[in-house]
Design an enzyme around this catalytic site. Structure first.
Site, PDB file in Angstrom:
ATOM      1  CG  ASP A  72       7.880 -61.344  52.674  1.00 14.03           C
ATOM      2  OD1 ASP A  72       9.039 -61.277  52.219  1.00 14.03           O
ATOM      3  OD2 ASP A  72       7.495 -60.663  53.641  1.00 14.03           O
ATOM      4  CD1 TRP A 131      10.165 -51.627  35.202  1.00 13.83           C
ATOM      5  CD2 TRP A 131      11.706 -52.350  36.655  1.00 13.83           C
ATOM      6  NE1 TRP A 131      10.835 -50.533  35.668  1.00 13.83           N
ATOM      7  CE2 TRP A 131      11.782 -50.939  36.557  1.00 13.83           C
ATOM      8  CE3 TRP A 131      12.573 -53.019  37.515  1.00 13.83           C
ATOM      9  CZ2 TRP A 131      12.714 -50.195  37.296  1.00 13.83           C
ATOM     10  CZ3 TRP A 131      13.496 -52.279  38.253  1.00 13.83           C
ATOM     11  CH2 TRP A 131      13.564 -50.886  38.137  1.00 13.83           C
ATOM     12  CE  LYS A 164      10.386 -47.076  42.984  1.00 12.88           C
ATOM     13  NZ  LYS A 164       9.101 -46.879  42.265  1.00 12.88           N
TER      14      LYS A 164
END
Length: 216
Positions: free
Chosen positions: A100, A66, A165
Site C-alpha cells: 500500500d 500499463w 481512471k
C-alpha cells in the site's frame, strides 16, 4: 431457475463480446497482458506524456499492461516502478513493489527505487470493487482518485503529469474540480479502447500549480 438462466446468458454475452473485442485480439498479438494497454497508448499518443529519460510510477499496476507499455516506450536505463497491493508477474526492466503506497515502508522502498528523485509521470488505473450501491461506489472511486492526486502532489516534478481512471456520474465534477485546483492543465480523455458503453474515462493533469510541487 430463471435468474440463473439470465445470469448465464449475461455471462455468455460478455464472454462473446470479450473474445471478439479487437483490442483483446490485438493485446494477444502484441503480447500485452490486457487490452488496457491501448487506453494508455492512445492517451500518450494524444498528449505526448511518456518521454525518454522519464521516471514513471504505475499505481494499481496489476496485471501489468500499463507497465508493459511504459517499459516499451522508454529506454532500458529509464525507471519504471509498478505498485499494487496485489501480486504481479515480473516484467523485465520494471521494478515491482507489492504493498500500500500510503504506508511508510512502501514509500521508503519507492524512494530507493527511483533514486530519491521526483517523478515525471504517475499513472493510475486503480478501480475499487464495486458494490452496486451508487453512493458507496462513488465514495470508493473518489477516494482512489484523491489518493492518486495526493501521491502526485508529493512525488511529481513541477512539470510532471498524472493520469487517473475515473467514472462519469455522481462525483465526477468534484474530481475535475480537484484536478483543476492541483494542475495547470487538465484534459479529460476517452480513448477508443475504452468501451463506449462504459462510464470509464480518464483525467490527465499536467504541471503542478504553485505550491503543489514536492519539497526538494
Amino acid at each position: 431457475m430463471k435468474v440463473k438462466s439470465k445470469s448465464r446468458k449475461v455471462n455468455k454475452a460478455w464472454l462473446n463480446d470479450h473474445l471478439n473485442d479487437p483490442y483483446v485480439k490485438l493485446a494477444q498479438k502484441d503480447g500485452y497482458r490486457a487490452r488496457a494497454a491501448y487506453k494508455l497508448k492512445e492517451i500518450d499518443e494524444a498528449l505526448g506524456l511518456v518521454k525518454p529519460g522519464h521516471r514513471v510510477v504505475d499505481l494499481g499496476s496489476a496485471p501489468g499492461a500499463w507497465s508493459q507499455y511504459l517499459r516499451r516506450r522508454l529506454a532500458p536505463a529509464d525507471t519504471v516502478v509498478a505498485l499494487d497491493i496485489l501480486p504481479m508477474e515480473p516484467i523485465e526492466g520494471v521494478t515491482f513493489l507489492q504493498g500500500d503506497f500510503r504506508e511508510g515502508a512502501v514509500l521508503a522502498r519507492l524512494h530507493d527505487a527511483v533514486g530519491g528523485q521526483p517523478l515525471d509521470l504517475v499513472v493510475s488505473d486503480m478501480a475499487p470493487n464495486l458494490s452496486g450501491i451508487a453512493s458507496s461506489d462513488t465514495a470508493r472511486i473518489s477516494h482512489l482518485v484523491e489518493l492518486a492526486v495526493d501521491f502526485a502532489r508529493q512525488h511529481l516534478k513541477p512539470e510532471g503529469a498524472l493520469v487517473v481512471k475515473v467514472f462519469h456520474g455522481s462525483g465526477y465534477s468534484q474530481l475535475v474540480k480537484l484536478f483543476k485546483e492541483t494542475f495547470r492543465v487538465v484534459k479529460p480523455q476517452k480513448p477508443k479502447a475504452s468501451r463506449d458503453r462504459s462510464a470509464e474515462t480518464f483525467l490527465v493533469g499536467i504541471g503542478l500549480k504553485a505550491g503543489r510541487a514536492p519539497e526538494a
